[in-house]
Scaffold this active site. Structure first.
Site, PDB file in Angstrom:
ATOM      1  N   CYS A   1     -54.530  41.500  -3.046  1.00  0.00           N
ATOM      2  CA  CYS A   1     -55.023  39.885  -2.854  1.00  0.00           C
ATOM      3  C   CYS A   1     -53.332  39.252  -2.134  1.00  0.00           C
ATOM      4  O   CYS A   1     -53.665  37.912  -1.418  1.00  0.00           O
ATOM      5  CB  CYS A   1     -54.877  39.528  -4.840  1.00  0.00           C
TER       6      CYS A   1
ATOM      7  N   ARG B   1     -60.601  34.532   2.911  1.00  0.00           N
ATOM      8  CA  ARG B   1     -60.630  33.469   1.304  1.00  0.00           C
ATOM      9  C   ARG B   1     -60.999  31.924   1.799  1.00  0.00           C
ATOM     10  O   ARG B   1     -61.722  31.274   1.223  1.00  0.00           O
ATOM     11  CB  ARG B   1     -58.716  33.569   1.218  1.00  0.00           C
TER      12      ARG B   1
ATOM     13  N   GLN C   1     -61.167  34.619  -5.006  1.00  0.00           N
ATOM     14  CA  GLN C   1     -60.398  35.839  -4.451  1.00  0.00           C
ATOM     15  C   GLN C   1     -61.439  36.843  -4.459  1.00  0.00           C
ATOM     16  O   GLN C   1     -61.502  37.498  -3.425  1.00  0.00           O
ATOM     17  CB  GLN C   1     -59.601  36.338  -5.637  1.00  0.00           C
TER      18      GLN C   1
ATOM     19  N   HIS D   1     -59.680  35.473 -11.186  1.00  0.00           N
ATOM     20  CA  HIS D   1     -59.380  34.386  -9.760  1.00  0.00           C
ATOM     21  C   HIS D   1     -60.817  34.808  -9.100  1.00  0.00           C
ATOM     22  O   HIS D   1     -60.724  35.512  -8.104  1.00  0.00           O
ATOM     23  CB  HIS D   1     -58.240  35.887  -9.125  1.00  0.00           C
TER      24      HIS D   1
ATOM     25  N   ARG E   1     -55.910  25.021 -10.479  1.00  0.00           N
ATOM     26  CA  ARG E   1     -55.382  26.429 -10.196  1.00  0.00           C
ATOM     27  C   ARG E   1     -54.207  25.807 -10.707  1.00  0.00           C
ATOM     28  O   ARG E   1     -53.521  25.424 -11.086  1.00  0.00           O
ATOM     29  CB  ARG E   1     -54.604  26.804  -8.688  1.00  0.00           C
TER      30      ARG E   1
ATOM     31  N   ASP F   1     -52.179  44.882  -7.000  1.00  0.00           N
ATOM     32  CA  ASP F   1     -51.875  43.633  -7.509  1.00  0.00           C
ATOM     33  C   ASP F   1     -50.250  43.199  -7.744  1.00  0.00           C
ATOM     34  O   ASP F   1     -49.689  44.516  -7.968  1.00  0.00           O
ATOM     35  CB  ASP F   1     -52.104  42.337  -8.220  1.00  0.00           C
TER      36      ASP F   1
END
Ligand code: CP
Ligand code: NVA
Length: 328
Positions: free
Chosen positions: A271, A316, A137, A134, A107, A230
């Site tokens: 998310c 997730r 996700q 991402h 990440r 988001d």
């Protein structure tokens, strides 16, 4: 078992529709096994490393719990606790870690970093979020949509906010791949890049997906199955841009009236983490400076029964487990 042995998982553009569906099916299978107490320690003796140059709650925990469930050892490198980038290049780091570990999660910042890791590591590399994408996700989001709606094809997902960053980009790619109806709803300058739009429109021609780029939230929300948002300022962006983002993106906040306009079928997704109340340090600072009680979503929407954000968060773990199980 569905597999993509020795593949990396860097962005959804690299996968076919069938491969994405394969990962979702595997995730559903592993989730059912876990719920039924069926152990799946398929990778005893393997070890993975998690590199986090940005902070995380969900992604880190998902990788760790999934790795433990699969019988693997895990090493966590935090944003400051390694030589990466400062004293050692990404290519050198990749070659070192690739000699010790069976898989590497990354990440951080530019997509080119995770692509370089993948080029040199010699073991599967998984993208746990870059500025551009991402992808893990999106798998969790799609498993959640499948669970709530039965399928993905033809479902209308509207993303409101900064649509040119990791979440907007990845949702657009994912929806294009899975034959969904995707709307990016944002001011012009926050729309996905023309180049990525073009790539996704070409994919949509193959899959039957429909992509729309709108600036008016009320026009976008009509008939939406999912309203998705988001944070307005992402990790790594400077605090100095809050004022501009609040000014530009406040009209794109998901409110009860937008949910009502969409219809009773509509679910709220995010998310996470989300700024929906004043129970965070940044939420309080923004309240003091700009007088806002919430940002991208109102608290009543976040807390309502049509909000499925914690199902997403749980998924997730199941989907990241599927990515590791398929690629190792
Ligand atoms: N959604 C997500 O990636 O959360 P974290 O930043 O907590 O990992
Ligand atoms: N756009 C957000 C996503 C967090 C999961 C960020 O990059 O901070």
């Amino acid at each position: 078992m569905f597999h993509l042995k020795d593949h990396c998982f860097l962005k959804l553009l690299d996968l076919s529709t069938e491969e994405i569906q394969g990962l979702l099916s595997l995730a559903a299978e592993l989730k059912a096994q876990k719920k039924n107490g069926v152990s799946h320690r398929l990778f005893e003796g393997k070890n993975i490393v998690l590199i986090f140059e940005k902070t995380s709650t969900r992604t880190r925990c998902a990788f760790e719990v999934a790795a433990h469930d699969l019988g693997m050892g895990v090493t966590y490198l935090d944003p400051s606790g390694s030589q990466i980038g400062k004293k050692e290049s990404i290519a050198d780091t990749a070659r070192v870690l690739g000699r010790m570990f069976d898989g590497i999660e990354y990440r951080g910042y530019g997509q080119e970093i995770v692509e370089t890791l993948a080029k040199y590591a010699g073991v599967p590399v998984w993208n746990g979020l870059t500025n551009e994408f991402h992808p893990t996700q999106i798998l969790a989001d799609f498993l959640t949509i499948q669970e709530h709606f039965g399928s993905l094809k033809g479902k209308k997902l509207v993303y409101l906010g900064d649509a040119r960053y990791n979440m907007g980009n990845s949702l657009m790619v994912g929806c294009a791949k899975m034959g969904m109806r995707f709307t990016a709803c944002a001011p012009e300058k926050y729309q996905p890049s023309p180049q990525l739009q073009k790539q996704c429109l070409a994919i949509a021609q193959e899959t039957g997906a429909e992509l729309q780029f709108l600036t008016d939230p009320r026009e976008a929300a009509r008939d939406a199955d999912v309203l998705y948002t988001d944070v307005w300022v992402s990790m790594g962006e400077p605090d100095s841009i809050w004022a501009e983002r609040i000014q530009d993106l406040s009209p794109y906040r998901i409110t009860r009236s937008l949910m009502e306009l969409a219809g009773s079928q509509c679910r709220f997704m995010h998310c996470l983490p989300a700024f929906h109340d004043l129970n965070t340090t940044i939420g309080k600072q923004i309240h003091e400076k700009f007088g806002l009680d919430c940002m991208e979503v109102t608290d009543d929407v976040f807390e309502c029964s049509r909000s499925i954000v914690f199902d997403e968060a749980e998924n997730r773990m199941h989907t990241i487990k599927a990515v590791m199980a398929a690629t190792l």
